[in-house]
Motif scaffolding. Structure first.
Motif, PDB file in Angstrom:
ATOM      1  N   ASP A  86      68.259  23.677  75.187  1.00 28.13           N
ATOM      2  CA  ASP A  86      69.535  23.720  75.904  1.00 28.13           C
ATOM      3  C   ASP A  86      69.321  23.483  77.391  1.00 28.13           C
ATOM      4  N   ALA A  95      71.636  31.475  74.344  1.00 31.34           N
ATOM      5  CA  ALA A  95      71.483  30.436  73.319  1.00 31.34           C
ATOM      6  C   ALA A  95      72.085  30.892  71.994  1.00 31.34           C
ATOM      7  N   THR A 106      65.178  26.914  71.013  1.00 27.62           N
ATOM      8  CA  THR A 106      66.552  26.420  71.139  1.00 27.62           C
ATOM      9  C   THR A 106      67.067  26.610  72.557  1.00 27.62           C
ATOM     10  N   GLU A 153      68.399  19.983  78.159  1.00 29.89           N
ATOM     11  CA  GLU A 153      69.442  19.061  77.702  1.00 29.89           C
ATOM     12  C   GLU A 153      68.911  18.094  76.640  1.00 29.89           C
ATOM     13  N   GLU A 160      69.347  17.099  73.023  1.00 32.02           N
ATOM     14  CA  GLU A 160      70.227  17.220  71.867  1.00 32.02           C
ATOM     15  C   GLU A 160      69.458  16.762  70.629  1.00 32.02           C
ATOM     16  N   ARG A 205      75.915  30.773  72.255  1.00 31.28           N
ATOM     17  CA  ARG A 205      76.455  29.423  72.143  1.00 31.28           C
ATOM     18  C   ARG A 205      76.567  28.993  70.679  1.00 31.28           C
TER      19      ARG A 205
END
Length: 658
Positions: free
Chosen positions: A283, A141, A279, A286, A288, A144
């Protein structure tokens, strides 16, 4: 170290055979559930929810979904908020905006304590210490976010290469990961069928949920996602039916750590690690979630309403240093508990708008001079003013940064993962917001406990309060895009979880405590950056310099006492396998406070013990300061933190809300 025991506990509880055995008996002292931590009123509310297990006719509290009255109240509340607070989409866009490209990632890395990853700073000790504590999914995470920041800031001087940041020298090696007992336990869980993790749902009775906190929530999500993809397990998934089960959280041998038990320095590290895990969980699921920042607002004309929470609390602490929530909120909640908690339809029945306006003006003029006549106030007016106080805060009580995260919880299907997300979000809230939210939820739980008198069950309270927490003109919301039943029900469900499981959500999971300990240890070992030979030499010197206990002898500790007249006293305590913090405190009371020959701190005339609010703390070593659970096994604590001191002192005086 506690990881071995905790990891094995997680493995046992994920076994179908062991879970079946647990269901056949009451929880033992080595297990903990939400109910024992609750106040008497909260326990009464819990008993109402557990009445589902009996054969009595279903009451309002047994309803699995909100009824039409609840839903109508929900949308009426939304309409009142939009009209009364000037809520409008254009206002939302003006007061709150998305961060610029790359700005969200930059702010996220700063909040996670990893801003050095995108800077030219050559100091890498703190970064190395934090990254070395992360699990594989947590590290991904972080990676990313660094990659996203790099892509969005191409026009600026390039930061350090991601591959250099996440090299084998910085992160924990694969061999270290494989030796982690918690990782091994999760690997074993992955091999077990889903039916072993989730026993077959008994018809008509909500099954118990086992809440494991020894393993990072994001790593648990990885396992559940893999299991959900197995075709033979699709039919065995627990079907969500709206009922709330009992949640049992196995107590590790180091006890339960509540939010107020840690020092501010350690809580800062907890928040950084919780942000990374939350976080990573978003992720995987999914989700957002866009982060918002509140724009500048003009100074409020009122001294009580529309004032930033931190500013209001800071002003109140000048009058009452121990205050942890605004004094006005404390006064409103206290009045409603005494005069309004039994009123039928409390919180739902609107008060008189003219009287509410006069009450607000009266409070603004006379609150601090104590000239308010509460005996003349209507409970419904006070309840309406309570809701108005919350929604007129210049920033949401759940904060502009995390309000959308709280709202996104309603999109998660698994109850356990909803609680994981809420637990992490509670840890991320600033202290004034977290204490204020806790005080509010405690009051709402008491309202539910009086359902037979006020006719406000859990669904009713949740649906009427959800708009006041999840709608704010500083943050745009999808909640107002239509009057669909599903939107209202999902928002109320999150509110329902906050009320029902609040005691569980206000604890620090074991895996975060273990990561904080490792972070402190790694921060202290600066010789890790030196060459291997010098590092090994220092380790050997450090090991040889330790006092080696005699064989076949039980260790003992010298406990410092910092209580009243006993400020400079000490006490020796012999440890054994069964020694707990409560046993040590019992010896302290016998030896120092109840001894006839000791003239200091004797029992009071009414038989009560002086300094009854004492607690055992561990200080130093791999922790800053930690107030210990009475059920903490001291030998495990000694092995987990041999360099820490043990101190008996009084708990800090804390107001309502902690």
């Amino acid at each position: 170290m506690p990881w071995g025991r905790s990891g094995s506990a997680a493995l046992l509880l994920f076994s179908g055979r062991v879970i079946g055995r647990y269901k056949a008996r009451d929880p033992s002292p080595t297990e903990m559930s939400v109910e024992p931590w609750a106040s008497p009123q909260d326990q009464a509310a819990a008993e109402l929810s557990h009445s589902e297990h009996t054969d009595t006719p279903p009451s309002q509290d047994q309803e699995q979904h909100p009824d039409k009255l609840c839903l109508d109240s929900f949308w009426s509340e939304v309409e009142n908020i939009q009209q009364g607070s000037g809520y409008a989409d254009d206002c939302s866009r003006r007061d709150s905006k998305h961060s610029e490209e790359g700005e969200q990632e930059e702010q996220w890395l700063a909040d996670a304590g990893l801003s050095t990853l995108i800077s030219e700073d050559t100091e890498t000790v703190d970064k190395t210490a934090l990254l070395s504590t992360l699990t594989k999914t947590q590290a991904e995470a972080v990676k990313r976010r660094v990659e996203t920041y790099t892509l969005r800031k191409r026009n600026k001087p390039p930061p350090r290469d991601v591959r250099d940041i996440f090299s084998s020298q910085t992160l924990v090696s694969e061999s270290q990961h494989s030796e982690d007992p918690a990782q091994n336990s999760m690997a074993s869980v992955a091999k077990s069928p889903l039916s072993a993790v989730t026993p077959e749902h008994q018809r008509g009775t909500p099954k118990d949920e086992y809440f494991i906190t020894d393993v990072a929530y994001c790593e648990q999500a990885v396992i559940l996602i893999k299991q959900a993809k197995l075709p033979q397990n699709n039919s065995q998934r627990r079907k969500e039916d709206g009922t709330l089960p009992r949640v049992i959280c196995p107590k590790c041998r180091l006890g339960v750590t509540r939010i107020q038990d840690l020092s501010h320095a350690d809580m800062k590290k907890v928040r950084q690690l919780a942000l990374i895990d939350m976080t990573a969980l978003c992720d995987l699921l999914e989700l957002e979630v866009k982060r918002h920042k509140t724009g500048k607002r003009k100074n409020p004309e009122s001294p009580l309403f529309g004032v930033p929470l931190a500013t209001l609390l800071e002003n109140d602490q000048k009058l009452k240093p121990s205050a942890s929530i605004p004094l006005l909120l404390q006064e409103l909640l206290s009045f409603l508990e005494k005069k309004g908690i039994d009123s039928e339809g409390i919180l739902r029945v609107p008060g008189s708008q003219s009287r509410i306006k006069l009450l607000q003006q009266n409070l603004e003029a006379n609150f601090y001079s104590r000239h308010v006549r509460w005996d003349e106030v209507s409970p419904n007016d006070a309840a309406a003013l309570l809701k108005k106080f919350i929604r007129e805060l210049p920033a949401p009580l759940l904060t502009a940064e995390y309000l959308n995260n709280f709202s996104a919880v309603r999109e998660i299907t698994e109850l356990k993962q909803k609680l994981h997300m809420l637990n992490l979000l509670i840890l991320l809230l600033p202290e004034p917001n977290r204490n204020t939210l806790k005080a509010l939820l405690e009051f709402l739980s008491k309202v539910v406990s009086k359902e037979k008198k006020n006719r406000m069950n859990l669904w009713a309270v949740a649906t009427i309060m959800a708009p006041n927490l999840f709608l704010h003109k500083a943050v745009p919301s999808r909640l107002t895009e239509g009057g669909e039943k599903g939107q209202a029900e999902k928002a109320a469900d999150v509110m329902r979880l906050l009320i029902r499981y609040q005691d569980l959500l206000w604890t620090i999971p074991n895996f975060l405590m273990s990561q904080v300990r490792r972070l402190n240890e790694n921060s202290n070992r600066r010789y890790q950056l030196y060459d291997r030979r010098f590092k090994n030499l220092l380790r050997k010197i450090h090991t040889d310099s330790r006092e080696k206990p005699e064989k076949n002898s039980e260790p003992h500790r010298t406990v410092k006492i910092q209580v009243g007249e006993l400020e400079s006293s000490t006490m020796d305590y012999q440890l054994n396998l069964n020694s707990r913090a409560s046993d040590l405190l019992a010896q302290f009371y016998r030896q120092f406070l109840r001894s006839p020959e000791n003239g200091k701190g004797k029992m009071r005339r009414n038989g009560s013990v002086a300094y009854s609010d004492c607690a055992l703390y561990e200080v130093g070593g791999n922790i800053g300061e930690h107030c210990l659970d009475p059920d903490t096994h001291l030998l495990d604590l000694y092995n987990s933190n041999p360099g820490g001191e043990w101190i008996i002192k009084r708990r800090p005086s804390c107001s309502r809300g902690l």
